[in-house]
Design a protein around this motif. Sequence first.
Motif, mmCIF file in Angstrom:
data_model
loop_
_atom_site.group_PDB
_atom_site.id
_atom_site.type_symbol
_atom_site.label_atom_id
_atom_site.label_comp_id
_atom_site.label_asym_id
_atom_site.label_seq_id
_atom_site.Cartn_x
_atom_site.Cartn_y
_atom_site.Cartn_z
ATOM 1 N N TYR A 82 0.835 -1.202 0.000
ATOM 2 C CA TYR A 82 0.000 0.000 0.000
ATOM 3 C C TYR A 82 0.865 1.245 0.000
ATOM 4 O O TYR A 82 1.951 1.244 0.582
ATOM 5 N N GLY A 83 0.386 2.302 -0.664
ATOM 6 C CA GLY A 83 1.177 3.533 -0.710
ATOM 7 C C GLY A 83 0.457 4.770 -0.235
ATOM 8 O O GLY A 83 0.947 5.878 -0.413
ATOM 9 N N GLY A 84 -0.731 4.608 0.345
ATOM 10 C CA GLY A 84 -1.416 5.756 0.939
ATOM 11 C C GLY A 84 -2.212 6.596 -0.053
ATOM 12 O O GLY A 84 -2.363 6.243 -1.227
ATOM 13 N N ASP A 85 -2.713 7.705 0.447
ATOM 14 C CA ASP A 85 -3.567 8.643 -0.287
ATOM 15 C C ASP A 85 -2.925 9.031 -1.624
ATOM 16 O O ASP A 85 -1.798 9.539 -1.650
ATOM 17 N N GLY A 86 -3.655 8.815 -2.724
ATOM 18 C CA GLY A 86 -3.102 9.085 -4.053
ATOM 19 C C GLY A 86 -3.442 10.471 -4.586
ATOM 20 O O GLY A 86 -3.143 10.786 -5.739
ATOM 21 N N ASN A 143 -14.583 8.282 4.473
ATOM 22 C CA ASN A 143 -15.388 7.088 4.689
ATOM 23 C C ASN A 143 -16.174 6.899 3.391
ATOM 24 O O ASN A 143 -17.168 7.562 3.160
ATOM 25 N N GLY A 144 -15.686 6.029 2.497
ATOM 26 C CA GLY A 144 -16.295 5.868 1.176
ATOM 27 C C GLY A 144 -15.212 5.749 0.118
ATOM 28 O O GLY A 144 -14.198 5.110 0.350
ATOM 29 N N LYS A 145 -15.440 6.420 -1.033
ATOM 30 C CA LYS A 145 -14.486 6.285 -2.133
ATOM 31 C C LYS A 145 -13.157 6.971 -1.820
ATOM 32 O O LYS A 145 -13.141 8.127 -1.397
ATOM 33 N N HIS A 146 -12.065 6.256 -2.028
ATOM 34 C CA HIS A 146 -10.729 6.743 -1.683
ATOM 35 C C HIS A 146 -9.794 6.435 -2.844
ATOM 36 O O HIS A 146 -9.743 5.299 -3.309
ATOM 37 N N ILE A 147 -9.085 7.462 -3.315
ATOM 38 C CA ILE A 147 -8.084 7.235 -4.367
ATOM 39 C C ILE A 147 -6.738 7.030 -3.680
ATOM 40 O O ILE A 147 -6.326 7.852 -2.861
ATOM 41 N N GLU A 148 -6.088 5.936 -3.981
ATOM 42 C CA GLU A 148 -4.869 5.585 -3.242
ATOM 43 C C GLU A 148 -3.824 4.982 -4.173
ATOM 44 O O GLU A 148 -4.120 4.626 -5.312
ATOM 45 N N LEU A 149 -2.608 4.887 -3.689
ATOM 46 C CA LEU A 149 -1.513 4.314 -4.469
ATOM 47 C C LEU A 149 -1.229 2.895 -3.996
ATOM 48 O O LEU A 149 -1.306 2.604 -2.799
ATOM 49 N N TRP A 150 -0.926 2.020 -4.937
ATOM 50 C CA TRP A 150 -0.488 0.675 -4.601
ATOM 51 C C TRP A 150 0.755 0.363 -5.425
ATOM 52 O O TRP A 150 0.976 0.945 -6.491
ATOM 53 N N HIS A 151 1.555 -0.536 -4.925
ATOM 54 C CA HIS A 151 2.819 -0.910 -5.559
ATOM 55 C C HIS A 151 2.795 -2.412 -5.802
ATOM 56 O O HIS A 151 2.630 -3.176 -4.847
ATOM 57 N N HIS A 152 2.947 -2.811 -7.045
ATOM 58 C CA HIS A 152 2.936 -4.252 -7.351
ATOM 59 C C HIS A 152 4.323 -4.819 -7.057
ATOM 60 O O HIS A 152 5.074 -5.203 -7.950
ATOM 61 N N VAL A 153 4.595 -4.894 -5.767
ATOM 62 C CA VAL A 153 5.980 -5.094 -5.329
ATOM 63 C C VAL A 153 6.475 -6.515 -5.597
ATOM 64 O O VAL A 153 7.654 -6.725 -5.875
ATOM 65 N N ALA A 154 5.566 -7.492 -5.572
ATOM 66 C CA ALA A 154 5.985 -8.865 -5.884
ATOM 67 C C ALA A 154 5.532 -9.234 -7.292
ATOM 68 O O ALA A 154 5.150 -10.374 -7.570
ATOM 69 N N GLY A 155 5.541 -8.247 -8.192
ATOM 70 C CA GLY A 155 5.138 -8.502 -9.577
ATOM 71 C C GLY A 155 5.963 -7.627 -10.489
ATOM 72 O O GLY A 155 7.186 -7.713 -10.490
ATOM 73 N N CYS A 156 5.294 -6.696 -11.186
ATOM 74 C CA CYS A 156 6.003 -5.845 -12.153
ATOM 75 C C CYS A 156 6.705 -4.669 -11.488
ATOM 76 O O CYS A 156 7.412 -3.922 -12.149
ATOM 77 N N ARG A 157 6.479 -4.472 -10.196
ATOM 78 C CA ARG A 157 7.113 -3.417 -9.409
ATOM 79 C C ARG A 157 6.702 -2.010 -9.837
ATOM 80 O O ARG A 157 7.393 -1.037 -9.543
ATOM 81 N N GLN A 158 5.553 -1.895 -10.516
ATOM 82 C CA GLN A 158 5.057 -0.572 -10.902
ATOM 83 C C GLN A 158 4.101 -0.024 -9.829
ATOM 84 O O GLN A 158 3.381 -0.784 -9.188
ATOM 85 N N TRP A 159 4.133 1.300 -9.678
ATOM 86 C CA TRP A 159 3.130 1.980 -8.842
ATOM 87 C C TRP A 159 1.920 2.296 -9.721
ATOM 88 O O TRP A 159 2.061 2.569 -10.909
ATOM 89 N N PHE A 160 0.739 2.287 -9.104
ATOM 90 C CA PHE A 160 -0.468 2.667 -9.860
ATOM 91 C C PHE A 160 -1.534 3.168 -8.903
ATOM 92 O O PHE A 160 -1.383 3.090 -7.680
ATOM 93 N N LYS A 161 -2.607 3.720 -9.477
ATOM 94 C CA LYS A 161 -3.674 4.311 -8.658
ATOM 95 C C LYS A 161 -4.877 3.380 -8.579
ATOM 96 O O LYS A 161 -5.210 2.700 -9.556
#
Lengths: 89, 418
Positions: A19-23, A50-68
């Motif tokens: 997880y990368g937090g608030d995007g 409380n509801g829809k949240h735009i956040e960052l994730w990191h595909h750390v055990a895959g392609c290693r790209q960050w995305f929203k």
Amino acid sequence: MLYIKCPFCGYRSQKEFAYGGDGTIKRPELNQEISDEKWNEFVYLRKSPNGKHIELWHHVAGCRQWFKVQRDTVTHEIFQTTKMNEEIK
Amino acid sequence: MQKYSIFSLIKNAFSNHEKWDLAWKDPSPKKEYDVVIIGGGGHGLATAYYLAKEHKITNIAIIEKGWIGGGNIGRNTTIIRSNFLYDDNARFNEFGMNLWRNMSQELNFNVMFSPRGIINLAHSDAQMNTYARRGNSMRLNGIDAVLLNREEVKKIIPMADFSENVRYPIFGGLAQPSAGTARHDAVAWGYARQADSMGVDIIQNCEVTGFNVSGGKIEGLRTSRGDIKTKKIGLCVAGSTNVLAEKLNMTLPIETHLLQACVSEPVKPVLDGVVTFGAGHFYISQSDKGEMVMGGDLDGYNSYAQKGNLPTIQHVLTGGVALFPFLSRLKMLRTWGGIMDMSMDGSPIIDKTHIDGLYLNCGWCYGGFKSVPSSGWTFAHTIAQDRVHELNEGFSLNRFSKGYLLDEKGLGTKTWIS
């Protein structure tokens, strides 16, 4: 368990991601005078809706790209995932 | 109010325990209060109690969306400690330890405070060094701290894995013998009963829908059971802080995250105190009923769900089994989750705000239970006197913009990894 669609690799289990937090947080512009208030907003203040949240994730055990990801913080339903340079609609 | 004692117990036995007074009333909200506390959890109930007792303000309402004691006060792992490195945290929580010691007598309600000690385990020389530093810091603040070596730890928790070929061997640990546990529901009920007896209105099933602010001053609030006029509002809503802050157009250095805990089936006494694993996030104690009470990491992403995911429980218990191999043979009785107000430095906020008459009590991360009495006491002072007490002046809201962070673990602003 979340089932997240990486924009590059497709659906994968949550265990592959970090997880990368608030995007929606934007760093203040470079080469400009930045007030303490602006830094405080950037570094510390979060809406944490409380509801829809735009956040960052990191595909750390895959392609290693960050995305929203747009996810509901109550139901954990994921509405959209996009590359970093694309906007959540 | 009926006093609880061996005599009242015997007396009521003759009427089959059917004639006990209600522990607290179920009033409808009045039109106006001197102070309104939002949130009927441990912190809110304690705040109302100390406002009435220490500051003689009794025209108070506690507004609770659900039922009192139904939030994090009933969902935690009941650990009470003051083993902090920094002065502000240490003094504040050691003040609370003294309130814990007298709580059952003061509230005339058995909160089953049991000072059975806590041990933070170390798994490297470097960790032993940081524990020595923290222990010294604690002792300078008058808190009992004992640095234990491997053999001393083995005497206390012989069932931990002390074999040679483990990934994280136990080097020693830092103990606070005066730390302990208490019965969390009883804490909520004890404060509620005493606050009610002094005239506090405990209003349950009442949701706050908005605030009336005029000219930078609090004038009242809107609820699902009508509007209430008041000049002072105290917010004690833990994981719902951001939701109410949004209604006040405030953005706070807080994120809401989910923490899970679990208990095993009850077994015979095996673990005396509280033990924390130093190489992963896992803590464990044994309840009086014999259940192993365990907790660890946050779920890892912003959440208001109040229920958790399986990968986190598996991850936490992996650490648990590494430390106590016997856990692998226990069945889990239940798991549950609560939503935590995670602050950006891991320390709480008890302060005034830019709105006159609005007071903030939040950012407890997942350490709010131990601070129930000290938080209630200092928050009551802050509300009644309209200024912070020296015990909570370090927990200011503007410490983030000023750079006076209280980052015990040095983790920075990634609330989801703390």
